[in-house]
Design a protein around this motif. Structure first.
Motif, PDB file in Angstrom:
ATOM      1  N   UNK A 190       0.813  -1.222   0.000  1.00  0.00           N
ATOM      2  CA  UNK A 190       0.000   0.000   0.000  1.00  0.00           C
ATOM      3  C   UNK A 190       0.843   1.268   0.000  1.00  0.00           C
ATOM      4  N   UNK A 191       1.968   1.279   0.720  1.00  0.00           N
ATOM      5  CA  UNK A 191       2.834   2.461   0.747  1.00  0.00           C
ATOM      6  C   UNK A 191       3.346   2.787  -0.645  1.00  0.00           C
ATOM      7  N   UNK A 192       3.719   1.770  -1.402  1.00  0.00           N
ATOM      8  CA  UNK A 192       4.200   2.002  -2.761  1.00  0.00           C
ATOM      9  C   UNK A 192       3.065   2.469  -3.672  1.00  0.00           C
ATOM     10  N   UNK A 193       1.872   1.932  -3.466  1.00  0.00           N
ATOM     11  CA  UNK A 193       0.730   2.290  -4.316  1.00  0.00           C
ATOM     12  C   UNK A 193       0.255   3.715  -4.071  1.00  0.00           C
ATOM     13  N   UNK A 194       0.487   4.233  -2.890  1.00  0.00           N
ATOM     14  CA  UNK A 194       0.053   5.595  -2.550  1.00  0.00           C
ATOM     15  C   UNK A 194       0.960   6.649  -3.181  1.00  0.00           C
ATOM     16  N   UNK A 195       2.158   6.279  -3.590  1.00  0.00           N
ATOM     17  CA  UNK A 195       3.164   7.246  -4.060  1.00  0.00           C
ATOM     18  C   UNK A 195       2.870   7.693  -5.485  1.00  0.00           C
ATOM     19  N   UNK A 196       1.843   8.523  -5.668  1.00  0.00           N
ATOM     20  CA  UNK A 196       1.475   8.986  -7.004  1.00  0.00           C
ATOM     21  C   UNK A 196       2.529   9.951  -7.532  1.00  0.00           C
ATOM     22  N   UNK A 197       2.907   9.827  -8.807  1.00  0.00           N
ATOM     23  CA  UNK A 197       3.986  10.662  -9.336  1.00  0.00           C
ATOM     24  C   UNK A 197       3.623  12.112  -9.608  1.00  0.00           C
ATOM     25  N   UNK A 198       2.323  12.412  -9.780  1.00  0.00           N
ATOM     26  CA  UNK A 198       1.940  13.765 -10.202  1.00  0.00           C
ATOM     27  C   UNK A 198       0.991  14.481  -9.260  1.00  0.00           C
ATOM     28  N   UNK A 199       0.066  13.757  -8.667  1.00  0.00           N
ATOM     29  CA  UNK A 199      -1.008  14.381  -7.903  1.00  0.00           C
ATOM     30  C   UNK A 199      -0.820  14.147  -6.409  1.00  0.00           C
ATOM     31  N   UNK A 200      -1.249  15.121  -5.614  1.00  0.00           N
ATOM     32  CA  UNK A 200      -1.280  14.967  -4.157  1.00  0.00           C
ATOM     33  C   UNK A 200      -2.714  14.664  -3.758  1.00  0.00           C
ATOM     34  N   UNK A 201      -2.987  13.404  -3.408  1.00  0.00           N
ATOM     35  CA  UNK A 201      -4.359  12.961  -3.150  1.00  0.00           C
ATOM     36  C   UNK A 201      -4.386  12.093  -1.899  1.00  0.00           C
ATOM     37  N   UNK A 202      -5.593  11.734  -1.468  1.00  0.00           N
ATOM     38  CA  UNK A 202      -5.749  10.844  -0.336  1.00  0.00           C
ATOM     39  C   UNK A 202      -5.266   9.440  -0.678  1.00  0.00           C
ATOM     40  N   UNK A 203      -5.100   8.600   0.363  1.00  0.00           N
ATOM     41  CA  UNK A 203      -4.536   7.267   0.172  1.00  0.00           C
ATOM     42  C   UNK A 203      -5.405   6.397  -0.734  1.00  0.00           C
ATOM     43  N   UNK A 204      -6.707   6.402  -0.526  1.00  0.00           N
ATOM     44  CA  UNK A 204      -7.575   5.502  -1.277  1.00  0.00           C
ATOM     45  C   UNK A 204      -7.589   5.850  -2.766  1.00  0.00           C
ATOM     46  N   UNK A 205      -7.733   7.132  -3.077  1.00  0.00           N
ATOM     47  CA  UNK A 205      -7.771   7.510  -4.490  1.00  0.00           C
ATOM     48  C   UNK A 205      -6.405   7.333  -5.135  1.00  0.00           C
TER      49      UNK A 205
END
Length: 384
Positions: A190-205
């Protein structure tokens, strides 16, 4: 002065909405209600900053915590699902619907029924109950303004067009796993999946972006918003997230909406509509960008896109079942019960287990299908 309510004020969309309201001048708005869930400090802070009449937490057990956090402010505190709906029924001009998941459906319908303009950031409302929601909007004279960057972009593109749309192109960043192998994705945390490259969003999205389930839900949402068929909706991976969506016409023309990767642009447009506000966001520097890349999505590694297309074709309550199973799968991944790639398998198995469905003619139909899908999905996770 525009009267507003923010449903889901403590999430990333809600926090950005508070920022936009303050940037445009809080004195131009009267905030009636703000709602949240477990983040009591964030909820109380937003209520104080905006001078809200009432703050509501969805968790009944946190009412006293909320009252303590609001002590001396004169802001009323309330808690529980019924309080959320009551807050949404208070007369306002504009409502931000940003409660994540199917939990946002009942408050959003309550806001629609009082005829407000609904800034919709909750994909699940249209995915799970699109026919019901759109019928309520028509009946009560409410207005729907999409806030998802992709749908907001399309809304802006078609605002002054009368020509029928031939195709919609929803752009996707590809998320953090765009170039990962199946083996790497199977072991993703989950930690790796949360690391979006462009957007700052909540964990689930953010996790939904990594699996492309967010794009799957957006495909279904776009079908309702713009009255297009599954065959007219295309997804194209665009890693820079500069083009937010495109529309194509029968003469071969393509119109694209470009802008910074900042949700305040879409929020500000929805808040000020039909005007376009001045916002302190980054301006695009095309010389610095140098190039924009595009590629087709890999539906073997990201099967959510196929599942969405199949759910749209099946119709009825199948999209609702997909959404409910997806929420349970996401919970299971975050809790470490299933792997990253297991989420799509669980959704597909849930849909297959339930089979054909009827049409959603009222909210009770949606809620029953949602509950059934959640039970089936949980049972599938629990199987040895």
């Amino acid at each position: 002065m525009k009267r507003i309510t923010i449903l889901g004020v403590t999430g990333s969309i809600g926090a950005n909405t508070v920022d936009v309201v303050e940037k445009l001048g809080a004195e131009q708005f009267h905030t009636v209600a703000v709602t949240g869930h477990a983040n009591i400090d964030g909820l109380a802070d937003a209520a104080r900053r905006l001078g809200a009449e009432v703050a509501v937490t969805a968790d009944p057990a946190r009412l006293e915590d909320l009252r303590a956090a609001l002590s001396g402010s004169g802001i009323d505190a309330a808690a529980g699902p019924d309080a959320l709906v009551e807050a949404a029924t208070r007369p306002v001009d504009w409502v931000m619907s940003a409660i994540v998941g199917a939990a946002g459906l009942a408050p959003t319908l309550a806001a629609i029924r009082q005829g407000a303009t609904i800034a919709l950031a909750n994909k699940e409302c249209l995915v799970a109950a699109g026919d019901v929601v759109l019928a309520e909007i028509k009946q009560h004279g409410a207005r729907l303004l999409p806030v998802d960057s992709e749908h907001n972009a399309i809304f802006q593109l078609v605002a002054h067009e009368t020509t029928p749309i031939e195709r919609l192109l929803l752009t996707a960043s590809g998320g953090p796993f765009r170039t990962w192998s199946m083996e790497q994705m199977a072991a993703a945390s989950p930690k790796q999946a949360v690391a979006h490259p462009n957007w700052s969003m909540g964990a689930r999205i953010s996790i939904d972006s990594a699996s492309m389930f967010n794009k799957a839900l957006e495909m279904i949402e776009a079908g309702h918003l713009f009255e297009v068929t599954p065959d007219q909706i295309e997804v194209v991976v665009h890693p820079q997230s500069i083009i937010h969506s495109m529309i194509g016409y029968g003469d071969g023309s393509i119109l694209a909406h470009l802008g910074p990767s900042d949700m305040r642009v879409a929020i500000g447009y929805a808040l000020a509509w039909p005007d376009r506000p001045e916002l302190p966001v980054d301006r695009l520097d095309f010389a610095a960008l140098a190039k924009l890349d595009f590629e087709a999505p890999d539906e073997e590694r990201f099967p959510a896109l196929r599942l969405a297309r199949e759910a749209m074709a099946a119709g009825g309550l199948t999209p609702c079942i997909l959404n409910a199973a997806h929420e349970i799968a996401l919970d299971g991944f975050i809790a470490g019960q299933i792997g990253f790639l297991d989420m799509a398998r669980l959704v597909e198995d849930t849909i297959s287990s339930i089979g054909s469905t009827g049409r959603a003619s009222q909210l009770d139909d949606v809620l029953a299908a949602d509950a059934q899908a959640r039970r089936v999905a949980r049972d599938l996770i629990a199987r040895p």
